[in-house]
Design an enzyme around this catalytic site. Structure first.
Site, mmCIF file in Angstrom:
data_model
loop_
_atom_site.group_PDB
_atom_site.id
_atom_site.type_symbol
_atom_site.label_atom_id
_atom_site.label_comp_id
_atom_site.label_asym_id
_atom_site.label_seq_id
_atom_site.Cartn_x
_atom_site.Cartn_y
_atom_site.Cartn_z
ATOM 1 N N ASP A 21 6.234 -39.023 81.314
ATOM 2 C CA ASP A 21 6.197 -38.056 80.211
ATOM 3 C C ASP A 21 5.234 -36.911 80.514
ATOM 4 O O ASP A 21 4.246 -37.091 81.238
ATOM 5 C CB ASP A 21 5.776 -38.792 78.921
ATOM 6 C CG ASP A 21 6.128 -37.996 77.674
ATOM 7 O OD1 ASP A 21 6.931 -37.043 77.775
ATOM 8 O OD2 ASP A 21 5.596 -38.335 76.595
ATOM 9 N N ASN A 23 6.370 -33.504 81.341
ATOM 10 C CA ASN A 23 6.903 -32.422 82.194
ATOM 11 C C ASN A 23 6.877 -31.073 81.476
ATOM 12 O O ASN A 23 6.489 -30.056 82.061
ATOM 13 C CB ASN A 23 8.358 -32.716 82.588
ATOM 14 C CG ASN A 23 8.494 -33.938 83.464
ATOM 15 O OD1 ASN A 23 7.500 -34.506 83.888
ATOM 16 N ND2 ASN A 23 9.729 -34.342 83.733
ATOM 17 N N TRP A 26 3.341 -29.703 81.023
ATOM 18 C CA TRP A 26 2.812 -29.292 82.334
ATOM 19 C C TRP A 26 3.294 -27.876 82.665
ATOM 20 O O TRP A 26 2.521 -27.020 83.080
ATOM 21 C CB TRP A 26 3.291 -30.294 83.394
ATOM 22 C CG TRP A 26 2.749 -30.090 84.774
ATOM 23 C CD1 TRP A 26 1.599 -30.611 85.289
ATOM 24 C CD2 TRP A 26 3.359 -29.319 85.831
ATOM 25 N NE1 TRP A 26 1.448 -30.213 86.600
ATOM 26 C CE2 TRP A 26 2.510 -29.423 86.950
ATOM 27 C CE3 TRP A 26 4.519 -28.560 85.931
ATOM 28 C CZ2 TRP A 26 2.800 -28.802 88.166
ATOM 29 C CZ3 TRP A 26 4.815 -27.927 87.143
ATOM 30 C CH2 TRP A 26 3.951 -28.049 88.240
ATOM 31 N N HIS A 38 10.278 -30.368 84.914
ATOM 32 C CA HIS A 38 11.175 -31.444 85.356
ATOM 33 C C HIS A 38 11.345 -31.404 86.878
ATOM 34 O O HIS A 38 11.338 -32.425 87.550
ATOM 35 C CB HIS A 38 12.541 -31.324 84.672
ATOM 36 C CG HIS A 38 12.478 -31.464 83.174
ATOM 37 N ND1 HIS A 38 11.772 -32.469 82.567
ATOM 38 C CD2 HIS A 38 13.015 -30.727 82.169
ATOM 39 C CE1 HIS A 38 11.886 -32.336 81.247
ATOM 40 N NE2 HIS A 38 12.628 -31.290 80.984
ATOM 41 N N SER A 66 16.420 -40.683 77.891
ATOM 42 C CA SER A 66 16.681 -41.618 76.791
ATOM 43 C C SER A 66 17.911 -41.176 76.005
ATOM 44 O O SER A 66 18.328 -40.014 76.099
ATOM 45 C CB SER A 66 15.472 -41.669 75.853
ATOM 46 O OG SER A 66 15.396 -40.480 75.073
ATOM 47 N N LEU A 132 12.053 -52.335 97.969
ATOM 48 C CA LEU A 132 11.847 -52.071 96.546
ATOM 49 C C LEU A 132 13.182 -51.905 95.803
ATOM 50 O O LEU A 132 14.093 -51.237 96.296
ATOM 51 C CB LEU A 132 11.046 -50.763 96.404
ATOM 52 C CG LEU A 132 10.856 -50.227 94.981
ATOM 53 C CD1 LEU A 132 9.795 -51.032 94.242
ATOM 54 C CD2 LEU A 132 10.475 -48.747 95.005
ATOM 55 N N ARG A 189 2.417 -45.320 80.809
ATOM 56 C CA ARG A 189 2.925 -44.091 80.192
ATOM 57 C C ARG A 189 1.964 -42.950 80.493
ATOM 58 O O ARG A 189 0.759 -43.069 80.277
ATOM 59 C CB ARG A 189 3.109 -44.202 78.681
ATOM 60 C CG ARG A 189 3.733 -42.894 78.121
ATOM 61 C CD ARG A 189 4.162 -42.962 76.695
ATOM 62 N NE ARG A 189 4.920 -41.749 76.346
ATOM 63 C CZ ARG A 189 5.925 -41.694 75.495
ATOM 64 N NH1 ARG A 189 6.319 -42.794 74.884
ATOM 65 N NH2 ARG A 189 6.559 -40.564 75.233
HETATM 66 C C1 IPE Z 1 10.422 -40.714 76.566
HETATM 67 O O1 IPE Z 1 9.840 -39.457 76.535
HETATM 68 C C2 IPE Z 1 11.703 -40.660 77.349
HETATM 69 C C3 IPE Z 1 11.563 -40.451 78.777
HETATM 70 C C4 IPE Z 1 10.433 -40.403 79.439
HETATM 71 C C5 IPE Z 1 12.801 -40.313 79.502
HETATM 72 P P1 IPE Z 1 10.073 -38.463 75.329
HETATM 73 O O2 IPE Z 1 9.265 -37.258 75.601
HETATM 74 O O3 IPE Z 1 11.520 -38.244 75.105
HETATM 75 O O4 IPE Z 1 9.474 -39.299 74.105
HETATM 76 P P2 IPE Z 1 9.019 -38.814 72.660
HETATM 77 O O5 IPE Z 1 10.154 -38.066 72.071
HETATM 78 O O6 IPE Z 1 7.836 -37.929 72.822
HETATM 79 O O7 IPE Z 1 8.678 -40.076 71.932
HETATM 80 C C1 IPE Z 2 9.461 -36.289 80.270
HETATM 81 O O1 IPE Z 2 8.813 -35.078 80.017
HETATM 82 C C2 IPE Z 2 10.824 -36.103 80.881
HETATM 83 C C3 IPE Z 2 11.956 -36.419 79.986
HETATM 84 C C4 IPE Z 2 11.855 -36.938 78.795
HETATM 85 C C5 IPE Z 2 13.283 -36.142 80.507
HETATM 86 P P1 IPE Z 2 9.058 -34.268 78.699
HETATM 87 O O2 IPE Z 2 10.203 -33.337 78.898
HETATM 88 O O3 IPE Z 2 9.205 -35.176 77.527
HETATM 89 O O4 IPE Z 2 7.723 -33.430 78.563
HETATM 90 P P2 IPE Z 2 6.844 -33.191 77.269
HETATM 91 O O5 IPE Z 2 6.560 -34.527 76.669
HETATM 92 O O6 IPE Z 2 7.673 -32.328 76.365
HETATM 93 O O7 IPE Z 2 5.624 -32.513 77.761
HETATM 94 MG MG MG Z 3 7.886 -36.020 76.254
#
Ligand code: IPE
Ligand code: IPE
Ligand code: MG
Length: 249
Positions: A21, A23, A26, A38, A66, A132, A189
């Site tokens: 989580d 991206n 960042w 991403h 997700s 792995l 996480r």
């Molecule tokens: C969880 O991250 C899903 C993945 C890492 C693929 P999210 O960024 O979607 O989660 P929430 O919405 O903040 O809970």
């Molecule tokens: C996780 O990073 C990647 C995916 C859920 C695909 P996010 O895209 O959720 O990044 P934030 O949480 O918005 O920073």
């Molecule tokens: Mg996120």
């Protein structure tokens, strides 16, 4: 500081699961579009996979998309799907070379055709690898997985009646996407969020949880080592008391 030498190789988590989580944040911090985050997340995936494989971790599960992520702006979802295909193609040779076996959990048929096709090809190509096992959670959510298991059990019961007495944890787990995969010992996480976001809720019943402020694109094998070191300081009691655990060792 590199913790690798301090890791007790005899007490490795055999399965590490990661909620990758941060991206978007960042990228924003750098004044860029979310998709830039991403793209840079792929580097973190590569380094983490290599680091885990090199240590001898048996299973690494990465939460990549997700079922709830479909609710993001279409432009971001499309970009994530394209990135997924590009990554599968660019990483194929490395995965094969490193003896990594690719598996997936989630509703793969619900992904765009070109994504599921590419994935299935890579799964076939790596099926015999013995290093792995890299498990990608794609179009995955734990509630979807559990409801899906119930549907399968009912469908099977219609073909051959199931004896209710035979339904226990072990029976139920055979209908989850993770059948034959041990439960995660360690769940990581990134990005400072303290939640599970519909990931593996059945399987993490006794996992050790590790949260770090590091945003996913910055995550590297040294961060993995830190998480493993932290895990190795913990006492997993599984409902027992400390003395019982110590006596068994
Ligand atoms: C969880 O991250 C899903 C993945 C890492 C693929 P999210 O960024 O979607 O989660 P929430 O919405 O903040 O809970
Ligand atoms: C996780 O990073 C990647 C995916 C859920 C695909 P996010 O895209 O959720 O990044 P934030 O949480 O918005 O920073
Ligand atoms: Mg996120």
């Amino acid at each position: 500081m590199d913790f690798k030498d301090k890791i007790d190789i005899n007490n490795l988590p055999q399965h590490i699961a990661v909620i990758m989580d941060g991206n978007g944040r960042w990228a924003k911090k750098k004044g860029n579009q979310r998709i830039f985050g991403h793209k840079n997340g792929v580097k973190a995936v590569r380094d983490t996979v290599e680091g885990a494989a090199e240590l001898g971790v048996k299973y690494l599960t990465l939460y990549a998309f997700s079922t709830e992520n479909w609710n993001r702006p279409k432009q971001e979802v499309d970009a994530l799907m394209s990135l997924l295909i590009a990554t599968i193609n660019s990483e194929t040779d490395t995965l094969i070379k490193n003896n990594v076996r690719l598996l997936t959990i989630g509703d793969i048929d619900g992904l765009p055709k070109n994504v599921s096709k590419n994935l299935n090809e890579l799964i076939d190509q790596t099926a015999k690898n013995t290093g792995l096992s890299l498990v990608l959670a794609l179009n995955y959510s734990a509630r979807w997985e559990i409801v899906n298991a119930v549907k399968e059990i009912i469908a099977e019961n219609e073909r051959t009646p199931i004896n209710v007495e035979n339904i226990d944890n072990e029976f139920f787990e055979k209908y989850l996407n993770t059948k034959n995969i041990p439960d995660p010992d360690l769940l990581i996480r990134t990005s400072g969020e303290f939640r599970i976001s519909n990931f593996l809720i059945w399987q993490i019943a006794y996992s050790e949880l590790y949260f770090t402020e590091v945003l996913w694109p910055d995550f590297r094998r040294k961060d993995l080592y830190e998480a493993i070191m932290d895990y190795q300081q913990r006492e997993r009691r599984f409902g027992m008391i400390s003395e019982q655990i110590k006596n068994n060792n």
